[in-house]
Design an enzyme around this catalytic site. Structure first.
Site, short mmCIF file in Angstrom:
data_model
loop_
_atom_site.label_atom_id
_atom_site.label_comp_id
_atom_site.label_asym_id
_atom_site.label_seq_id
_atom_site.Cartn_x
_atom_site.Cartn_y
_atom_site.Cartn_z
N CYS A 1 0.87 -1.19 0.00
CA CYS A 1 0.00 0.00 0.00
C CYS A 1 0.90 1.23 0.00
O CYS A 1 2.07 1.15 -0.41
CB CYS A 1 -0.98 -0.02 1.17
SG CYS A 1 -0.23 -0.01 2.81
N ARG B 1 -3.39 -0.67 5.42
CA ARG B 1 -3.97 -1.75 4.61
C ARG B 1 -3.06 -2.96 4.44
O ARG B 1 -3.48 -4.11 4.70
CB ARG B 1 -4.36 -1.21 3.21
CG ARG B 1 -5.51 -0.23 3.27
CD ARG B 1 -5.64 0.54 1.96
NE ARG B 1 -4.51 1.47 1.79
CZ ARG B 1 -4.31 2.21 0.71
NH1 ARG B 1 -5.16 2.14 -0.30
NH2 ARG B 1 -3.28 3.03 0.65
N ASP C 1 -8.19 3.81 1.13
CA ASP C 1 -7.25 4.19 2.19
C ASP C 1 -8.04 4.63 3.43
O ASP C 1 -8.76 5.62 3.37
CB ASP C 1 -6.38 5.33 1.66
CG ASP C 1 -5.30 5.73 2.64
OD1 ASP C 1 -5.34 5.27 3.79
OD2 ASP C 1 -4.42 6.50 2.23
P1 4NP Z 1 -1.81 2.78 4.11
O1 4NP Z 1 -2.45 4.12 4.68
O2 4NP Z 1 -1.24 3.13 2.74
O3 4NP Z 1 -2.96 1.84 4.02
O4 4NP Z 1 -0.74 2.35 5.09
C1 4NP Z 1 -1.74 5.32 4.77
C2 4NP Z 1 -0.93 5.55 5.84
C3 4NP Z 1 -0.25 6.76 5.97
C4 4NP Z 1 -0.41 7.71 4.98
C5 4NP Z 1 -1.23 7.46 3.91
C6 4NP Z 1 -1.89 6.27 3.79
N1 4NP Z 1 0.26 8.95 5.09
O5 4NP Z 1 0.05 9.80 4.23
O6 4NP Z 1 1.03 9.15 6.03
#
Ligand code: 4NP
Length: 157
Positions: free
Chosen positions: A7, A13, A123
């Site tokens: 991800c 995720r 997300d």
């Molecule tokens: P992930 O979610 O891609 O599912 O781990 C996110 C976690 C952090 C961020 C964006 C998406 N961020 O911008 O810090």
């Protein structure tokens, strides 16, 4: 079979996908190697998000030992199958590959459930626990499909 789930941050995720796939693969004695990574490195070394830990824990999967890492070019050689959570993750990874063999390892994880429809796992980072529960349900379904499709192709390797 070596599977990498990817991800953006590797804290919401893909840790859920890693935990789900590992628990299913272990229950079946498949002996696959499962790992996760993020296309971004903002959270390197961090534990999964507390809401991901909570949802996984409620479903009997402990993901507290996972630590976030950024995907590297070596991952495209090492892994047999690389599953992206959303189209941005997939397209960012396409940019990192250097051969068609590497490119062909990359797939959207929901493509196994809804082929050729570009369905992304949303997300959940900026929302409440419901978003994480929805992600869990989608990934639970997708991980069953991953095993159904690839266990017949790859066997126990
Ligand atoms: P992930 O979610 O891609 O599912 O781990 C996110 C976690 C952090 C961020 C964006 C998406 N961020 O911008 O810090």
């Amino acid at each position: 079979m070596k599977v990498l789930v990817v991800c953006l941050g590797n804290i919401c995720r893909s840790p859920l996908a890693e935990g789900l796939l590992k628990s299913k693969v272990e229950a079946l004695g498949l002996g696959w190697e499962i790992d996760s990574a993020g296309t971004g490195g903002y959270h390197e070394g961090s534990q999964p998000h507390e809401k991901s830990i909570e949802v996984a824990g409620r479903n009997g999967v402990d993901i507290t030992n996972q630590r976030a890492r950024k995907i590297s070019r070596e991952d495209f050689s090492k892994f047999d199958l690389i599953l992206a959570m959303d189209t941005a993750n997939r397209d960012d990874m396409y940019e990192m590959t250097s051969t068609m063999e590497q490119r062909n390892k990359i797939r959207l994880i929901m493509d196994l459930v809804y082929p050729n429809r570009d369905v992304s796992v949303p997300d959940p980072y900026y929302g409440g626990i419901e978003g994480y529960e929805k992600v869990w349900e989608m990934l639970d379904q997708a991980c069953d499909k991953v095993i159904e499709v690839y266990a017949s192709k790859a066997g126990k390797q």
